[in-house]
Motif scaffolding. Structure first.
Motif, PDB file in Angstrom:
ATOM      1  N   VAL A   9      26.613 -25.953  85.109  1.00  0.00           N
ATOM      2  CA  VAL A   9      25.835 -26.376  83.646  1.00  0.00           C
ATOM      3  C   VAL A   9      25.506 -24.465  83.310  1.00  0.00           C
ATOM      4  CG1 VAL A   9      23.970 -26.797  82.146  1.00  0.00           C
ATOM      5  CG2 VAL A   9      24.911 -29.090  82.834  1.00  0.00           C
ATOM      6  N   LEU A  10      24.642 -23.849  84.386  1.00  0.00           N
ATOM      7  CA  LEU A  10      24.480 -22.766  84.409  1.00  0.00           C
ATOM      8  C   LEU A  10      26.186 -22.010  84.028  1.00  0.00           C
ATOM      9  CD1 LEU A  10      21.890 -20.446  83.690  1.00  0.00           C
ATOM     10  CD2 LEU A  10      22.075 -20.383  86.184  1.00  0.00           C
ATOM     11  N   LEU A  11      26.798 -22.469  84.704  1.00  0.00           N
ATOM     12  CA  LEU A  11      27.718 -21.788  84.467  1.00  0.00           C
ATOM     13  C   LEU A  11      28.728 -21.011  83.539  1.00  0.00           C
ATOM     14  CD1 LEU A  11      30.154 -19.497  86.363  1.00  0.00           C
ATOM     15  CD2 LEU A  11      30.974 -21.518  87.137  1.00  0.00           C
ATOM     16  N   LEU A  12      28.391 -22.069  83.123  1.00  0.00           N
ATOM     17  CA  LEU A  12      29.117 -22.854  81.940  1.00  0.00           C
ATOM     18  C   LEU A  12      29.094 -21.995  80.592  1.00  0.00           C
ATOM     19  CD1 LEU A  12      31.321 -24.625  79.931  1.00  0.00           C
ATOM     20  CD2 LEU A  12      29.624 -26.454  80.045  1.00  0.00           C
ATOM     21  N   THR A  13      27.201 -22.350  80.550  1.00  0.00           N
ATOM     22  CA  THR A  13      26.379 -21.563  79.728  1.00  0.00           C
ATOM     23  C   THR A  13      26.531 -20.156  79.875  1.00  0.00           C
ATOM     24  OG1 THR A  13      24.198 -23.088  80.071  1.00  0.00           O
ATOM     25  CG2 THR A  13      24.022 -20.470  79.382  1.00  0.00           C
ATOM     26  N   PHE A  14      26.773 -19.416  80.731  1.00  0.00           N
ATOM     27  CA  PHE A  14      27.015 -17.697  80.865  1.00  0.00           C
ATOM     28  C   PHE A  14      28.873 -17.853  80.272  1.00  0.00           C
ATOM     29  CE2 PHE A  14      24.589 -17.385  85.151  1.00  0.00           C
ATOM     30  CZ  PHE A  14      23.539 -16.890  84.195  1.00  0.00           C
ATOM     31  N   SER A  15      29.285 -18.451  80.776  1.00  0.00           N
ATOM     32  CA  SER A  15      30.879 -18.855  80.122  1.00  0.00           C
ATOM     33  C   SER A  15      30.551 -18.701  78.197  1.00  0.00           C
ATOM     34  CB  SER A  15      31.236 -19.831  80.545  1.00  0.00           C
ATOM     35  OG  SER A  15      31.841 -20.080  81.166  1.00  0.00           O
ATOM     36  N   GLY A  71      17.208 -28.090  78.585  1.00  0.00           N
ATOM     37  CA  GLY A  71      17.840 -29.992  78.349  1.00  0.00           C
ATOM     38  C   GLY A  71      18.194 -30.516  79.443  1.00  0.00           C
ATOM     39  N   LEU A  72      18.783 -29.368  80.512  1.00  0.00           N
ATOM     40  CA  LEU A  72      19.497 -30.331  81.733  1.00  0.00           C
ATOM     41  C   LEU A  72      18.344 -30.382  82.630  1.00  0.00           C
ATOM     42  CD1 LEU A  72      21.930 -31.610  83.363  1.00  0.00           C
ATOM     43  CD2 LEU A  72      22.348 -29.630  84.568  1.00  0.00           C
ATOM     44  N   TYR A  73      17.284 -29.680  83.045  1.00  0.00           N
ATOM     45  CA  TYR A  73      16.186 -30.233  83.486  1.00  0.00           C
ATOM     46  C   TYR A  73      15.246 -30.661  82.876  1.00  0.00           C
ATOM     47  CZ  TYR A  73      12.213 -28.454  86.880  1.00  0.00           C
ATOM     48  OH  TYR A  73      11.400 -29.101  87.951  1.00  0.00           O
ATOM     49  N   ALA A  74      15.372 -31.433  81.338  1.00  0.00           N
ATOM     50  CA  ALA A  74      15.030 -32.558  81.239  1.00  0.00           C
ATOM     51  C   ALA A  74      14.943 -33.482  81.760  1.00  0.00           C
ATOM     52  CB  ALA A  74      13.850 -31.930  79.714  1.00  0.00           C
ATOM     53  N   CYS A 133      15.743 -23.626  84.541  1.00  0.00           N
ATOM     54  CA  CYS A 133      14.454 -22.973  84.200  1.00  0.00           C
ATOM     55  C   CYS A 133      14.553 -21.375  84.041  1.00  0.00           C
ATOM     56  CB  CYS A 133      13.025 -23.747  85.271  1.00  0.00           C
ATOM     57  SG  CYS A 133      13.907 -25.142  84.271  1.00  0.00           S
ATOM     58  N   CYS A 134      14.497 -20.552  85.438  1.00  0.00           N
ATOM     59  CA  CYS A 134      14.271 -18.957  85.457  1.00  0.00           C
ATOM     60  C   CYS A 134      14.559 -18.543  85.217  1.00  0.00           C
ATOM     61  CB  CYS A 134      13.837 -18.712  87.254  1.00  0.00           C
ATOM     62  SG  CYS A 134      12.783 -19.799  88.108  1.00  0.00           S
ATOM     63  N   ILE A 135      15.592 -18.497  84.773  1.00  0.00           N
ATOM     64  CA  ILE A 135      16.667 -18.054  83.462  1.00  0.00           C
ATOM     65  C   ILE A 135      16.662 -17.854  82.539  1.00  0.00           C
ATOM     66  CG2 ILE A 135      19.144 -16.757  83.264  1.00  0.00           C
ATOM     67  CD1 ILE A 135      19.872 -17.070  86.463  1.00  0.00           C
ATOM     68  N   PRO A 136      16.593 -19.089  81.886  1.00  0.00           N
ATOM     69  CA  PRO A 136      16.541 -19.368  80.633  1.00  0.00           C
ATOM     70  C   PRO A 136      15.083 -19.060  80.029  1.00  0.00           C
ATOM     71  CG  PRO A 136      17.467 -21.477  81.523  1.00  0.00           C
ATOM     72  CD  PRO A 136      17.310 -20.528  82.965  1.00  0.00           C
ATOM     73  N   LEU A 137      14.118 -19.884  81.072  1.00  0.00           N
ATOM     74  CA  LEU A 137      12.752 -19.009  81.106  1.00  0.00           C
ATOM     75  C   LEU A 137      12.998 -17.549  80.892  1.00  0.00           C
ATOM     76  CD1 LEU A 137      10.417 -21.696  82.687  1.00  0.00           C
ATOM     77  CD2 LEU A 137      11.023 -21.345  80.031  1.00  0.00           C
ATOM     78  N   GLY A 138      13.360 -16.779  80.846  1.00  0.00           N
ATOM     79  CA  GLY A 138      13.394 -15.147  80.910  1.00  0.00           C
ATOM     80  C   GLY A 138      13.671 -14.871  79.823  1.00  0.00           C
ATOM     81  N   ILE A 139      14.865 -15.209  79.155  1.00  0.00           N
ATOM     82  CA  ILE A 139      15.603 -15.188  78.167  1.00  0.00           C
ATOM     83  C   ILE A 139      15.152 -15.739  76.741  1.00  0.00           C
ATOM     84  CG2 ILE A 139      18.028 -15.564  76.260  1.00  0.00           C
ATOM     85  CD1 ILE A 139      18.708 -14.255  78.738  1.00  0.00           C
TER      86      ILE A 139
END
Length: 344
Positions: free
Chosen positions: A121-127, A156-159, A265-271
């Motif tokens: 999912v994180l790789l998909l988000t970067f894509s 959302g996935l972490y939720a 969470c860490c990368i998205p929260l930083g964003i």
């Protein structure tokens, strides 16, 4: 130059020590609060302790992006920390524990597989960042802008992950007496620990940036090694102590839970805090591929008789050593497999 390197090496050591101290306080407070609120071991390890011990990684993304303007260092530190967690920590827990590191089907199939979904999912988000918010690059790199909207996808996935863990703990009844815990004092300790970790992470990030400047190397190298190891050491001590106390499930769950939190969470929260940041997909994609391979290796080892043997633990250490050597050779341009690592 040597004097400068020694000075910043000392800063990195002190920063690691401060992170270690703050994380120790945070982990003790988190564990006591878990006992007080009667949470099962796997939830305690994969959520409460994992989030607590992953705060250094979150602080790294925020500090590197907002203070030093280098989101790449924060991302590489997260991926490096995830590799350290998935390779070094289980290996040390298996080698230094009082018995072989064991797992069960819930841990292998639920936690490990969810972790692999987190990577995807994180790789998909970067894509999506590269496809829908491309950033021109003179070097021909695939660059994209991470927005707050995209950051909501992994969150959302972490939720969903939290919901799954909640479902597993509904019928759990703790047999541990938590009446001795003073929750108010533990929450105050937790707040103090977070402050110490922020100070220590600032020292680590500042040292990494200056290492890159002095040695004319990319932030990627120092984020994925020095900063990653410095912020992951607390996780290592938590897991090794749990293994030595005969709590293999908590030990391994902490590793997987920490990595899930780091990625989702860490990368998205930083964003969300910074607003936007540019991602170098040409560099991030192969790093995520290495992380996927490392996860598969650990998954297969843990699935074999549900035990991590001494030989398998040594194999994990060897794989990590090869990765660090490869990253160093790439950064110093001794090899050129990844021609798209930006240099100063």
């Amino acid at each position: 130059m040597i004097e400068e390197v020694l000075i910043w090496a000392a800063v990195a050591v002190v920063g690691t020590a401060v992170v270690w101290k703050g994380s120790g306080l945070l982990e003790v407070a988190s564990e006591r609060l878990s006992i007080y609120y009667g949470l099962p071991d796997i939830v305690q390890g994969s959520i409460i302790v994992a989030i607590g011990s992953s705060f250094p990684e979150l602080a790294t993304v925020v500090v590197s992006t907002l203070v030093h303007g280098t989101f790449e260092l924060g991302v590489s530190a997260i991926v490096g920390s995830a590799l350290f967690n998935i390779l070094i920590i289980p290996a040390l827990s298996g080698l230094l524990g009082n018995e072989q590191l064991t797992s069960n089907r819930d841990l292998v199939y639920k936690e490990s597989q969810f972790y692999m979904i987190a990577i995807a999912v994180l790789l998909l988000t970067f894509s999506f960042a590269v496809i829908y918010h491309p950033v021109p690059s003179a070097d021909g790199l695939l660059m994209g802008e991470m927005t707050r909207g995209l950051a909501l996808l992994p969150l959302g996935l972490y939720a969903v992950y939290i919901f799954i863990q909640y479902q597993d703990s509904i019928e759990f009844v703790s047999e541990v007496d938590g009446s001795y815990v003073r929750p108010e004092a533990e929450w105050l300790t937790l707040g103090l620990a977070l402050g110490l970790i922020l100070v220590g992470v600032e020292g680590l990030v500042r040292a990494a940036v200056n290492f890159g400047r002095i040695l004319d190397t990319p932030d990627f190298l120092w984020g994925i090694t020095i900063v990653a190891a410095g912020t992951s050491i607390p996780d290592g001590f938590v897991s090794v102590r749990a293994a030595q106390n005969g709590r293999s499930l908590t030990s391994t769950a902490n590793v997987l839970g920490s990595n899930i939190f780091d990625l989702l969470c860490c990368i998205p929260l930083g964003i969300l805090i910074a607003g936007t940041a540019t991602i170098n997909f040409s560099l991030t994609a192969p790093l995520m591929a290495v992380l996927t391979l490392a996860t598969l290796i650990l998954f297969l080892m843990m699935r074999t008789h549900m035990v991590l043997t001494r030989q398998e633990a040594l194999g994990l250490l060897g794989f990590y050593a090869l990765f660090v050597i490869w990253a160093a050779l790439e950064s110093f341009q001794a090899i050129d497999v990844l021609a798209y690592i930006p240099h100063r």
